[in-house]
Design an enzyme around this catalytic site. Structure first.
Site, short mmCIF file in Angstrom:
data_model
loop_
_atom_site.label_atom_id
_atom_site.label_comp_id
_atom_site.label_asym_id
_atom_site.label_seq_id
_atom_site.Cartn_x
_atom_site.Cartn_y
_atom_site.Cartn_z
N LYS A 83 1.77 -3.13 3.47
CA LYS A 83 1.67 -3.35 1.97
C LYS A 83 2.19 -4.86 1.95
O LYS A 83 1.89 -5.62 0.92
CB LYS A 83 2.22 -2.57 0.83
N HIS B 173 -6.21 10.74 2.55
CA HIS B 173 -5.39 9.52 1.65
C HIS B 173 -5.12 8.35 2.74
O HIS B 173 -4.37 7.45 2.19
CB HIS B 173 -4.30 9.93 1.00
N LYS C 107 -3.79 0.67 -12.74
CA LYS C 107 -3.06 0.36 -13.98
C LYS C 107 -2.65 -1.04 -14.36
O LYS C 107 -2.86 -1.11 -15.51
CB LYS C 107 -1.67 1.20 -13.51
N THR D 171 -3.37 2.82 -6.45
CA THR D 171 -3.85 3.22 -7.82
C THR D 171 -3.28 2.35 -9.01
O THR D 171 -3.49 2.22 -9.97
CB THR D 171 -3.48 4.50 -8.11
N LYS E 287 5.49 -1.16 -5.37
CA LYS E 287 5.00 0.00 -4.81
C LYS E 287 5.86 0.28 -3.63
O LYS E 287 7.01 -0.54 -3.35
CB LYS E 287 3.54 -0.47 -4.18
N ARG E 288 5.63 1.54 -2.82
CA ARG E 288 6.81 1.61 -1.69
C ARG E 288 6.50 0.56 -0.58
O ARG E 288 5.81 -0.16 -0.79
CB ARG E 288 6.11 3.03 -1.06
O1 LIG Z 1 -4.87 8.31 -2.78
C1 LIG Z 1 -3.80 8.04 -3.56
C2 LIG Z 1 -3.05 7.01 -2.69
O2 LIG Z 1 -2.41 7.79 -1.61
C3 LIG Z 1 -1.46 6.86 -1.04
N1 LIG Z 1 -0.65 7.94 0.05
C4 LIG Z 1 -1.06 8.42 0.93
C5 LIG Z 1 -0.08 9.44 1.36
C6 LIG Z 1 0.17 10.08 2.56
C7 LIG Z 1 -0.79 10.24 3.40
C8 LIG Z 1 -0.51 10.94 4.73
C9 LIG Z 1 0.76 11.42 4.98
C10 LIG Z 1 1.42 11.55 3.87
C11 LIG Z 1 2.90 12.08 4.13
C12 LIG Z 1 3.89 12.19 3.23
C13 LIG Z 1 3.48 11.43 2.14
C14 LIG Z 1 2.52 10.80 1.76
C15 LIG Z 1 1.37 10.77 2.80
N2 LIG Z 1 0.68 9.15 0.37
N3 LIG Z 1 0.46 8.17 -0.49
C16 LIG Z 1 -2.46 5.89 -0.32
O3 LIG Z 1 -1.48 5.32 0.53
C17 LIG Z 1 -2.89 5.05 -0.93
O4 LIG Z 1 -3.66 4.01 -0.91
C18 LIG Z 1 -3.70 5.77 -2.34
O5 LIG Z 1 -4.16 5.03 -3.38
#
Ligand SMILES: OC[C@H]1O[C@@H](n2cc(-c3cccc4ccccc34)nn2)[C@H](O)[C@@H](O)[C@@H]1O
Length: 728
Positions: free
Chosen positions: A573, A374, A682, A678, A567-568
């Protein structure tokens, strides 16, 4: 011991076990039964919250029946199960989703009204299940809704955190965090399975021995054992009787209170072990796209993986099929690298506990697992120090070394005399101390690896996983662009637009097949359709304006343009770039005359999102936004032509109010950094225009809706890369 009941009993079960009907009266009967028995209240002391609980229990009764029938069918058919291992499930509220997916909302709404309550007030009582940070956890929740709706025999496995993502409040414009007390009151959406208990071991040592067939075996002995208790969360599909399950594990000590120590006056020591065990699933780590190398995080990951694999293997063994059938019966999807230890745990179960040969076991493992990446952010790539794993999981560390040895031998055979490639592909990073590269382990142990949008899936082949392409070729790597469930993100969040679409298309089939939305094209110039479409948007904006007033005290004009970035908070971002643009817009408005300002579209710029508690610069951006809001909103000289709002505590339920109300939403990550996004999907599903960079799923959205319906800007990913190198 399962009771052996005489066959006459069956007649009773058939007589009384019939489905309760879903009409208004049966709901009202069950509502009142739950108020008086489950809640032990009466008509004289019931409030909105009790009305919510009684309604939830009434809906849950119906869910459980479908859920049992679904499980029974899967067992009878012994179908292949797909298991989604995610450390985060950002579920939000469940009542509205269940009512809509079960088609109960109209009847229950009417029933509630006659009982003296409004559905809106009742729905609002539910606290979000916020067991996630953002996109990754919400994607897991959307996938579960879609798996259920499409009748997949699927399970989710996660952790039941006592505290989910923190509650965000603002003090003098700064973010402050409060614990997420989501379990303070009974959670009607979970079913404790106190009989489903798995012992999980940590620490200890490994002893080698020869078994009766003269094979060399390894026993992992000693150390501490604690217990995983299962809590099941039913996930109903839309327009189907299928109801699948997310199993969340909670930790508790194996040994009840250690009385001997207690009696010897070692009270703290006795309690310590209890606290240690309960700490494992106490709290969700509040970091998004960032690795936290704490031992407790690693313990969470193994605890969750060990309990889940035990459950999956136990279910497979009940079918009494040969181990060679395991990959035909079981598919396990790894949601990022957080569950990567599942690969090692399955190899351990097969080799150490089932006595299967290493190669046969490894063939089963690699056909079973698939891995979703991701992010390409370096700080998010999980790597654990070898000494930490050796201490907590001595046997797993041995297995990881063996997996790596056999993998590198294959590489050496395929591409001889290339030590540099071996070093880059090695699961073990040869630093001091050594580290285990979890993405490497996930790739080696899986038969498929996917990125989450077309651009991202290309980028990972060109960057972080480039060396694996050299060895495996491209076929192992594919793209699975993310999706969202239209049931929650349009049908539930935007009922007026959903109704207009259903009336225009003539059925609700579009809710299970979004391609049918193309049928709206022939109506875009229809005056009545446009009027109703604009009216739906305006009513969503009024709803959001009310929410903003309540949450921030700021009054905004619903006829102004709503320009949203929720968003976060993260540097990639680029909320900082957005707020700089707002400052520029404000300064420009200041210099205008009143007449000039009257010709400018009034705008409300809306921000929302949590910063990781330790992320200093992200928290400073939140402060900056609030400071700009303070100045802009109190400057009468610009005559309300601009307002700035930071909505606190952005979560799934708040998103359901914000997203349908946007005119423009911003998805402006530096190209190549947002794997997919995502919320962009939406917003555009709810008829909001996107202002975005050529990044993640923005690209595919543009391909889908046409570039005259999206505003793209900025350098492309490869240009950003060139710029980055030029400035080195
Ligand atoms: O695939 C679904 C979404 O995932 C998001 N994302 C990535 C992560 C993530 C990646 C790698 C390590 C992580 C560790 C803790 C929490 C989230 C992590 N959390 N959210 C991505 O940042 C976003 O682009 C994507 O649309």
């Amino acid at each position: 011991e399962i009771a052996k009941l005489p066959k006459e009993t069956l007649a009773l079960w058939e007589k009384y076990g019939a489905d309760e009907s879903d009409d208004k009266e049966s709901f009202q009967k069950s509502f009142i039964r739950h108020v008086t028995t489950t809640l032990a209240r009466s008509i004289y002391n019931i409030d909105n919250f009790s009305a919510y609980q009684a309604t939830a229990h009434s809906v849950r009764d119906r869910l459980i029946k479908r859920w049992n029938e679904t499980q029974q069918t899967h067992t009878e058919v012994d179908s292949k199960r797909v298991y989604y291992l995610s450390l985060e499930f950002l579920l939000g509220r469940s009542l509205d989703n269940a009512l809509l997916n079960l088609g109960l909302k109209d009847n229950y709404g009417g029933g509630i009204k006659e009982l003296g309550f409004t559905m809106e007030d009742v729905l609002e009582q539910e606290v979000d299940a916020a067991l996630g940070n953002g996109g990754l956890g919400r994607l897991a929740a959307c996938y579960m809704d879609s798996l259920a709706t499409m009748d997949y025999p699927a399970w989710g496995y996660g952790l039941r955190y006592t505290y989910g993502i923190f509650q965000q409040r603002l003090k003098d414009g700064y973010q402050i965090e409060f614990p997420d007390y989501w379990l303070n009151f009974d959670n009607p959406w979970e079913l404790p399975r106190l009989d489903v208990v798995v012992d999980v071991q940590f620490c200890g040592s490994v002893n080698r021995y020869t078994d009766e067939e003269g094979h060399e075996r390894y026993a992992w002995e000693g150390g501490d054992t604690l217990q995983a208790i299962a809590y099941d969360v039913p996930i109903p599909g839309y327009g189907t009787k299928n109801c699948i399950n997310i199993r969340l594990w909670s930790s508790k000590p194996k040994r009840q209170f250690d009385l001997t120590r207690f009696n010897e006056g070692q009270y703290e020591q006795a309690v310590y072990e209890q606290m240690q065990a309960e700490n494992i699933t106490a709290v969700l780590y509040p970091n998004d796209n960032h690795m936290v190398g704490k031992e407790l995080r690693l313990k969470q990951q193994y605890f969750w993986v060990a309990a889940s694999l035990f459950d999956i293997v136990r279910r497979f063994k009940k079918s009494e099929k040969p181990w060679s059938n395991f990959p035909l019966q079981v598919a396990i999807q790894l949601n990022d690298t957080h569950p990567t230890l599942a690969i090692v745990e399955l190899q351990r179960i097969l080799v150490d506990l089932e006595g299967i040969g290493w190669d046969e076991a490894w063939a089963i493992v690699t056909q079973t697992f698939a891995f979703t990446n991701h992010t390409i952010l370096p700080e998010a790539m999980e790597r654990w120090p070898v000494p930490m794993i050796q201490y907590l999981l001595p046997r797993h560390m041995q297995i990881i070394f063996d997996i790596n040895l056999f993998f590198l031998q294959k590489v050496e055979k395929a591409i001889p005399n290339n030590r540099d490639l071996l070093a880059k592909l090695s699961i073990i990073e040869e630093s001091t101390p050594q580290f285990v590269r979890m993405a490497h382990l996930a790739i080696v142990g899986s038969h498929r690896v996917n990125g989450v949008a077309a651009l991202h899936s290309e980028l990972i082949k060109q960057t972080i996983f480039k060396d694996f392409i050299q060895f495996y070729g491209e076929s192992k790597f594919e793209n699975k662009t993310n999706g969202i469930t239209p049931r929650r993100w349009l049908h539930q969040a935007n009922p007026k637009l959903s109704e207009l679409i259903t009336e225009t298309l003539g059925s609700k089939n579009w809710l299970k097949n979004l391609d049918l939305l193309k049928g709206l094209k022939s109506h875009v110039n229809n005056k009545d359709f446009r009027k109703r479409w604009v009216a739906a948007k305006l009513s969503n904006k009024v709803r959001l304006a009310d929410y903003i007033q309540k949450a921030t005290g700021v009054t905004v004009n619903s006829n102004a343009l709503f320009d949203v970035q929720v968003k976060r908070i993260h540097e990639y971002k680029r909320q900082f770039m957005n707020i700089l643009g707002v400052i520029h817009r404000y300064n420009t408005l200041k210099k205008m005359t009143s007449e000039e300002r009257a010709c400018v579209v009034h705008r409300v710029v809306i921000f929302g999102g949590k910063a990781a508690p330790g992320y200093y610069i992200a928290k400073l951006v939140i402060k900056l936004i609030n400071s700009v809001a303070e100045v802009v909103n109190n400057d009468n000289s610009i005559e309300d032509s601009l307002k700035v709002v930071f909505i606190p505590d952005y979560n799934v339920s708040v998103a359901e109010i914000i997203i349908p109300a946007s005119d423009i939403s911003q998805h402006i990550s530096t190209a190549g950094t947002e794997a997919s996004g995502t919320s962009n999907m939406k917003f555009v599903l709810n008829g909001g225009l996107i202002l975005g960079t050529v990044d993640g799923a923005n690209i595919e959205i543009c391909e889908e809706i046409g570039d005259d319906n999206i505003f793209m800007f900025g350098n492309l990913a490869h240009q950003v890369d060139d710029l980055r190198h030029a400035h080195r």
